[in-house]
Design a protein around this motif. Structure first.
Motif, PDB file in Angstrom:
ATOM      1  N   GLY A 121       0.799  -1.212   0.000  1.00 53.46           N
ATOM      2  CA  GLY A 121       0.000   0.000   0.000  1.00 53.46           C
ATOM      3  C   GLY A 121       0.837   1.271   0.000  1.00 53.46           C
ATOM      4  O   GLY A 121       2.047   1.248   0.217  1.00 53.46           O
ATOM      5  N   HIS A 169       1.480   4.889   1.687  1.00 51.93           N
ATOM      6  CA  HIS A 169       1.323   5.679   2.907  1.00 51.93           C
ATOM      7  C   HIS A 169       1.593   7.148   2.610  1.00 51.93           C
ATOM      8  O   HIS A 169       2.316   7.484   1.671  1.00 51.93           O
ATOM      9  CB  HIS A 169       2.287   5.190   3.988  1.00 51.93           C
ATOM     10  CG  HIS A 169       2.006   3.800   4.477  1.00 51.93           C
ATOM     11  ND1 HIS A 169       1.440   3.548   5.717  1.00 51.93           N
ATOM     12  CD2 HIS A 169       2.217   2.601   3.901  1.00 51.93           C
ATOM     13  CE1 HIS A 169       1.316   2.235   5.869  1.00 51.93           C
ATOM     14  NE2 HIS A 169       1.777   1.644   4.790  1.00 51.93           N
ATOM     15  N   GLN A 170       1.042   8.014   3.453  1.00 49.27           N
ATOM     16  CA  GLN A 170       1.251   9.448   3.245  1.00 49.27           C
ATOM     17  C   GLN A 170       2.724   9.821   3.344  1.00 49.27           C
ATOM     18  O   GLN A 170       3.201  10.693   2.615  1.00 49.27           O
ATOM     19  CB  GLN A 170       0.447  10.250   4.271  1.00 49.27           C
ATOM     20  CG  GLN A 170      -1.026  10.394   3.923  1.00 49.27           C
ATOM     21  CD  GLN A 170      -1.745  11.267   4.921  1.00 49.27           C
ATOM     22  OE1 GLN A 170      -2.234  10.779   5.938  1.00 49.27           O
ATOM     23  NE2 GLN A 170      -1.807  12.565   4.650  1.00 49.27           N
ATOM     24  N   ASN A 191      -1.811   7.968   6.962  1.00 54.43           N
ATOM     25  CA  ASN A 191      -2.827   7.080   6.419  1.00 54.43           C
ATOM     26  C   ASN A 191      -2.248   6.213   5.300  1.00 54.43           C
ATOM     27  O   ASN A 191      -1.220   6.534   4.708  1.00 54.43           O
ATOM     28  CB  ASN A 191      -4.011   7.884   5.889  1.00 54.43           C
ATOM     29  CG  ASN A 191      -4.756   8.618   6.990  1.00 54.43           C
ATOM     30  OD1 ASN A 191      -4.828   8.129   8.120  1.00 54.43           O
ATOM     31  ND2 ASN A 191      -5.289   9.789   6.685  1.00 54.43           N
ATOM     32  N   CYS A 192      -2.960   5.125   5.013  1.00 47.52           N
ATOM     33  CA  CYS A 192      -2.514   4.184   3.980  1.00 47.52           C
ATOM     34  C   CYS A 192      -3.684   3.843   3.066  1.00 47.52           C
ATOM     35  O   CYS A 192      -4.836   3.748   3.518  1.00 47.52           O
ATOM     36  CB  CYS A 192      -1.971   2.908   4.631  1.00 47.52           C
ATOM     37  SG  CYS A 192      -1.500   1.602   3.455  1.00 47.52           S
ATOM     38  N   THR A 193      -3.395   3.692   1.774  1.00 51.34           N
ATOM     39  CA  THR A 193      -4.415   3.239   0.832  1.00 51.34           C
ATOM     40  C   THR A 193      -3.867   2.089  -0.002  1.00 51.34           C
ATOM     41  O   THR A 193      -2.664   2.028  -0.269  1.00 51.34           O
ATOM     42  CB  THR A 193      -4.854   4.379  -0.107  1.00 51.34           C
ATOM     43  OG1 THR A 193      -5.872   3.895  -0.989  1.00 51.34           O
ATOM     44  CG2 THR A 193      -3.704   4.888  -0.948  1.00 51.34           C
ATOM     45  N   LYS A 194      -4.775   1.198  -0.380  1.00 51.68           N
ATOM     46  CA  LYS A 194      -4.410   0.143  -1.319  1.00 51.68           C
ATOM     47  C   LYS A 194      -5.211   0.282  -2.607  1.00 51.68           C
ATOM     48  O   LYS A 194      -5.355  -0.668  -3.366  1.00 51.68           O
ATOM     49  CB  LYS A 194      -4.621  -1.236  -0.687  1.00 51.68           C
ATOM     50  CG  LYS A 194      -3.607  -1.548   0.412  1.00 51.68           C
ATOM     51  CD  LYS A 194      -3.536  -3.023   0.753  1.00 51.68           C
ATOM     52  CE  LYS A 194      -2.406  -3.324   1.722  1.00 51.68           C
ATOM     53  NZ  LYS A 194      -2.259  -4.764   2.012  1.00 51.68           N
ATOM     54  N   ASN A 195      -5.693   1.510  -2.832  1.00 49.03           N
ATOM     55  CA  ASN A 195      -6.419   1.809  -4.068  1.00 49.03           C
ATOM     56  C   ASN A 195      -5.479   1.634  -5.258  1.00 49.03           C
ATOM     57  O   ASN A 195      -4.481   2.353  -5.394  1.00 49.03           O
ATOM     58  CB  ASN A 195      -6.962   3.241  -4.021  1.00 49.03           C
ATOM     59  CG  ASN A 195      -7.728   3.617  -5.276  1.00 49.03           C
ATOM     60  OD1 ASN A 195      -7.123   3.908  -6.304  1.00 49.03           O
ATOM     61  ND2 ASN A 195      -9.052   3.614  -5.198  1.00 49.03           N
ATOM     62  N   SER A 224      -4.719   4.799  -7.589  1.00 46.88           N
ATOM     63  CA  SER A 224      -3.824   5.798  -6.996  1.00 46.88           C
ATOM     64  C   SER A 224      -2.389   5.290  -6.963  1.00 46.88           C
ATOM     65  O   SER A 224      -1.447   6.024  -7.285  1.00 46.88           O
ATOM     66  CB  SER A 224      -4.284   6.145  -5.575  1.00 46.88           C
ATOM     67  OG  SER A 224      -5.575   6.699  -5.579  1.00 46.88           O
ATOM     68  N   LEU A 250      -4.260  11.243   0.293  1.00 45.29           N
ATOM     69  CA  LEU A 250      -4.183  10.125  -0.645  1.00 45.29           C
ATOM     70  C   LEU A 250      -5.367  10.113  -1.606  1.00 45.29           C
ATOM     71  O   LEU A 250      -5.590   9.141  -2.310  1.00 45.29           O
ATOM     72  CB  LEU A 250      -4.125   8.803   0.133  1.00 45.29           C
ATOM     73  CG  LEU A 250      -2.936   8.654   1.091  1.00 45.29           C
ATOM     74  CD1 LEU A 250      -3.096   7.400   1.940  1.00 45.29           C
ATOM     75  CD2 LEU A 250      -1.619   8.631   0.329  1.00 45.29           C
ATOM     76  N   ASP A 251      -6.091  11.216  -1.645  1.00 46.30           N
ATOM     77  CA  ASP A 251      -7.303  11.294  -2.462  1.00 46.30           C
ATOM     78  C   ASP A 251      -6.968  11.863  -3.837  1.00 46.30           C
ATOM     79  O   ASP A 251      -7.234  13.033  -4.138  1.00 46.30           O
ATOM     80  CB  ASP A 251      -8.356  12.152  -1.760  1.00 46.30           C
ATOM     81  CG  ASP A 251      -9.674  12.171  -2.514  1.00 46.30           C
ATOM     82  OD1 ASP A 251      -9.920  11.220  -3.287  1.00 46.30           O
ATOM     83  OD2 ASP A 251     -10.449  13.133  -2.346  1.00 46.30           O
TER      84      ASP A 251
END
Length: 238
Positions: free
Chosen positions: A59, A61-62, A106-110, A113, A163-164
């Protein structure tokens, strides 16, 4: 997984053929560093491929920082985590470390992105030479060894406000070169831009070895050979 053609995954272990690593360098990063040629004596897997795989598996991360501590070859099998809480080490089965990293925020797995950032960073990183480094060496009146041009990826970091985002580009903001004898440490600072807004910043550090007095004729020869190698590769693919 757009990276599936550039690595081998078996039981959560990752390895690379020379062809896979070289293809990633040339096809994704547009990077023709001779260290990534399949016949290179000191062949190594691109650091940007490791960076890309970590983001894809664990993922985005910021805040992320990466420091390379060993050269990955086609004989290396790595353990890359699928989750990182604060720090992690990328090692082989003998616990030899090749990369260590830290994350925060924060973390995203999108996947959209992550792929957008991966492709943008790798494209920027792959164009370090000759686009950025030649100008930096000229300003500092030094150059790399023309018979053994060693430019090694040392570390990088990024910090995102959020992360948006779906699309993102990298924009070079400043460069510096600290020189100690025959070694140099180049710092490339960049902005992360989405929809014309700066949403983060980052830095990439590279080690340059075998420095000597700058010679425009020699640099022109190095760049010509680099561009010739690239043109030959493109012609063969077409």
């Amino acid at each position: 997984m757009f990276l599936e053609n550039y690595c081998r995954i078996s039981d959560d272990k990752i390895s690379f053929t020379r062809q896979q690593a070289s293809d990633f360098a040339k096809q994704i990063a547009d990077d023709f560093n001779p260290l990534h040629d399949i016949n290179a004596k000191r062949f190594c897997v691109p650091g940007d491929l490791l960076f890309s795989l970590i983001l894809e598996r664990a993922g985005l991360h910021q805040e992320m920082s990466f420091r390379f501590s060993g050269m990955v070859t086609d004989a290396t099998t790595l353990n890359i985590p699928t989750e990182i809480n604060s720090t992690a080490r990328i090692t082989d089965d003998k616990q030899k470390e090749y990369l260590n990293m830290s994350v925060a925020g924060n973390c995203t797995k999108n996947s959209q992105s992550i792929e957008a950032l991966t492709r943008a960073y790798v494209e920027f990183s792959g164009h370090t030479f000759p686009h950025i480094l030649v100008d930096l060496m000229q300003k500092n009146k030094v150059m790399i060894n023309p018979t053994r041009p060693m430019v090694m990826y040392e570390s990088m970091s990024i910090k995102l406000d959020n992360l948006d985002f779906q699309d993102i580009t990298l924009r070079l903001s400043s460069t510096t070169l600290a020189i100690e004898g025959k070694r140099g440490n180049a710092c490339l600072s960049f902005d992360l831009v989405s929809q014309e807004k700066i949403i983060g910043h980052g830095k990439k550090f590279m080690l340059l070895s075998g420095l000597r007095d700058y010679c425009q004729e020699t640099i022109d020869s190095i760049v010509t050979q680099y561009n010739h190698t690239k043109a030959q590769y493109i012609a063969q693919k077409n």
